[in-house]
Design a protein around this motif. Structure first.
Motif, short mmCIF file in Angstrom:
data_model
loop_
_atom_site.label_atom_id
_atom_site.label_comp_id
_atom_site.label_asym_id
_atom_site.label_seq_id
_atom_site.Cartn_x
_atom_site.Cartn_y
_atom_site.Cartn_z
N PRO A 1 -89.01 -31.06 -100.98
CA PRO A 1 -88.22 -31.14 -102.23
C PRO A 1 -87.61 -30.05 -103.00
N GLY A 2 -87.62 -28.96 -102.24
CA GLY A 2 -87.09 -27.90 -102.86
C GLY A 2 -87.86 -26.77 -103.00
N PHE A 3 -87.53 -25.46 -103.37
CA PHE A 3 -88.42 -24.20 -103.19
C PHE A 3 -89.02 -24.24 -104.78
N GLY A 4 -90.10 -23.60 -104.93
CA GLY A 4 -90.72 -23.29 -106.12
C GLY A 4 -91.39 -22.24 -105.99
N GLY A 5 -92.54 -21.64 -106.85
CA GLY A 5 -93.20 -20.57 -106.90
C GLY A 5 -92.53 -19.55 -107.90
#
Length: 456
Positions: free
Chosen positions: A267-271
């Motif tokens: 679902p894509g990068f986060g952080g």
């Protein structure tokens, strides 16, 4: 220079674990982590190690060995600085929300405030180490602030960026690919290198100038995020053409020039770092007149956002074009497994889109609290259309639901007993596996319709 006392300003996801490992590997050093947040410091000092404010596998054992021996957590900031030979700056550098550079530039107010505190409280010669992820040439500002200190003080400024992946931070600290130290004072560089050399092989300790060190961190995060956006773009293409992104990833990953890491569609990068650092890189490129370079990196972030909106739209479309009043179980809320960090989590944008459509979300995550979800969504738990509540487990999240959306790749979601889960759902029911983590065969056998990321 042979530091004996270390102070770290900032008891967050970087400062706490990093200092714990340094204290563990260097028992002759006294390491004090300071923070103005008294509640956070109290959590670090809690006798129950399961209540540490940062969840990271293995962190509790490291803290347990060192705390009270040579690792201390305190709110006495000035006192710890005054006693220290080396001070790490490990404070938050969020993206600015207003003013010059809003939405892209890093907000350095905490870095500046920390530098001013060091200038006021330090005694003798102090090595100041940038640990926060900072824009290129931030060290100039820090040096200018420190230069305004009292007579008798002197400072050396180093850049020592962190390259930690949340969920594996302790392993990354204990067995790093590299340790990067940038600076202009060779003696200070070797003083810091000598600390790491207690457990890190010398060939992995890299020395650079200050600006190369600062830029290396931004570049590393930009390249990793680029790979995620790239494979997610191919995942969407696979869904349209009948290909399987996992097979494509395996094929291209076998090429040693490409490698297999960061080719898992999702679902894509986060952080806390990827989006913030790329946007900061975009801002700096535009500052230096490199518009084409800025546009290139900006597209990595745009595609990441598009991917999250795409998943939410797909859920609505498959559920007969509406989720108003429908229960949807959201499996996971942290931005990745093995952390309680939700900063820029893909789950936030997906959840907000579904709430906007009127869904009733039932959210389950092994480590994220109801209070944190409330802060991230800006909405307290409740009932009715466009609402959410915290579920105690997968079956509770599935109760009466039309669909489950797997957003975080926790191991527990790979071991779901699907017949029991499907039995409590409303039929026809869907599983939207945005991580490719669930047992698709078992889910289908239990009666679920399954959408899997990147599968045509």
């Amino acid at each position: 220079m042979r530091p004996r006392r270390i102070c770290c300003i900032g008891a967050g996801y970087v400062g706490g674990p990093t200092m714990a490992v340094i204290a563990d590997r260097c028992p002759d050093l006294t390491v004090t982590v300071v923070d103005l947040n008294a509640a956070r410091v109290a959590a670090w000092n809690d006798p129950d190690l399961s209540r540490l404010p940062v969840y990271e596998p293995g962190l509790d054992a490291v803290v347990g060995r060192c705390r009270g021996r040579n690792l201390f957590f305190s709110t006495a900031v000035e006192q710890a600085i005054a006693a220290a030979d080396m001070v790490f700056l490990s404070v938050n550098t969020p993206t600015k929300t207003r003013g010059l550079g809003a939405g892209q530039a890093s907000d350095l107010k905490w870095v500046e405030a920390s530098a001013r505190t060091v200038a006021e409280a330090a005694t003798g010669h102090t090595i100041v180490v940038e640990k926060s992820t900072l824009p290129v040439r931030t060290a100039e500002a820090i040096q200018a602030i420190l230069g305004s200190g009292r007579p008798g003080q002197s400072f050396s400024v180093l850049s020592n960026p962190e390259f930690l992946a949340e969920g594996t931070a302790i392993r990354d600290l204990e067995e790093p690919d590299r340790v990067l130290i940038g600076g202009a004072d060779p003696e200070a560089i070797e003083a810091l290198a000598a600390i790491y050399a207690r457990w890190v092989p010398q060939p992995r300790i890299l020395r650079t100038n200050l600006w190369s060190s600062e830029l290396s961190k931004l570049t590393a995060n930009a390249f990793l995020a680029q790979r995620i956006s790239s494979i997610n773009s191919i995942a969407a293409f696979c869904e349209a053409t009948g290909a399987d992104v996992s097979e494509v990833a395996r094929a291209i990953g076998a090429d040693t020039r490409i490698g297999e890491k960061f080719l898992q569609a999702g679902p894509g990068f986060g952080g806390s770092c990827f989006q913030k650092d790329i946007l900061n890189l975009v801002y700096l490129c535009r500052h230096y007149g490199l518009e084409e370079v800025a546009a290139y990196w900006e597209q990595v972030v745009r595609l990441n956002t598009w991917q999250q909106h795409r998943i939410a739209r797909l859920v609505v479309t498959r559920l007969f074009g509406t989720v108003t009043g429908k229960r949807i179980g959201l499996l996971g809320f942290a931005f990745k497994a093995d952390t309680n960090d939700t900063r820029e989590s893909p789950a936030i944008r997906i959840a907000r889109d579904l709430l906007e459509e009127g869904a009733q979300l039932q959210i389950v995550d092994p480590k994220v609290s109801e209070q944190q979800i409330t802060r991230d969504l800006g909405l307290p738990p409740g009932e009715g259309e466009g609402s959410w509540q915290l579920a105690s487990g997968v079956e509770a999240a599935a109760s009466g639901a039309d669909a489950l959306v797997l957003v975080t790749e926790w191991d527990v979601f790979a071991r779901i007993h699907w017949p029991a889960v499907v039995a409590v759902m409303r039929q026809p029911a869907w599983l939207f596996d945005a991580r490719g983590r669930a047992d698709e065969t078992a889910a289908r056998a239990a009666g679920l319709r399954v959408w899997r990321i990147g599968q045509g």
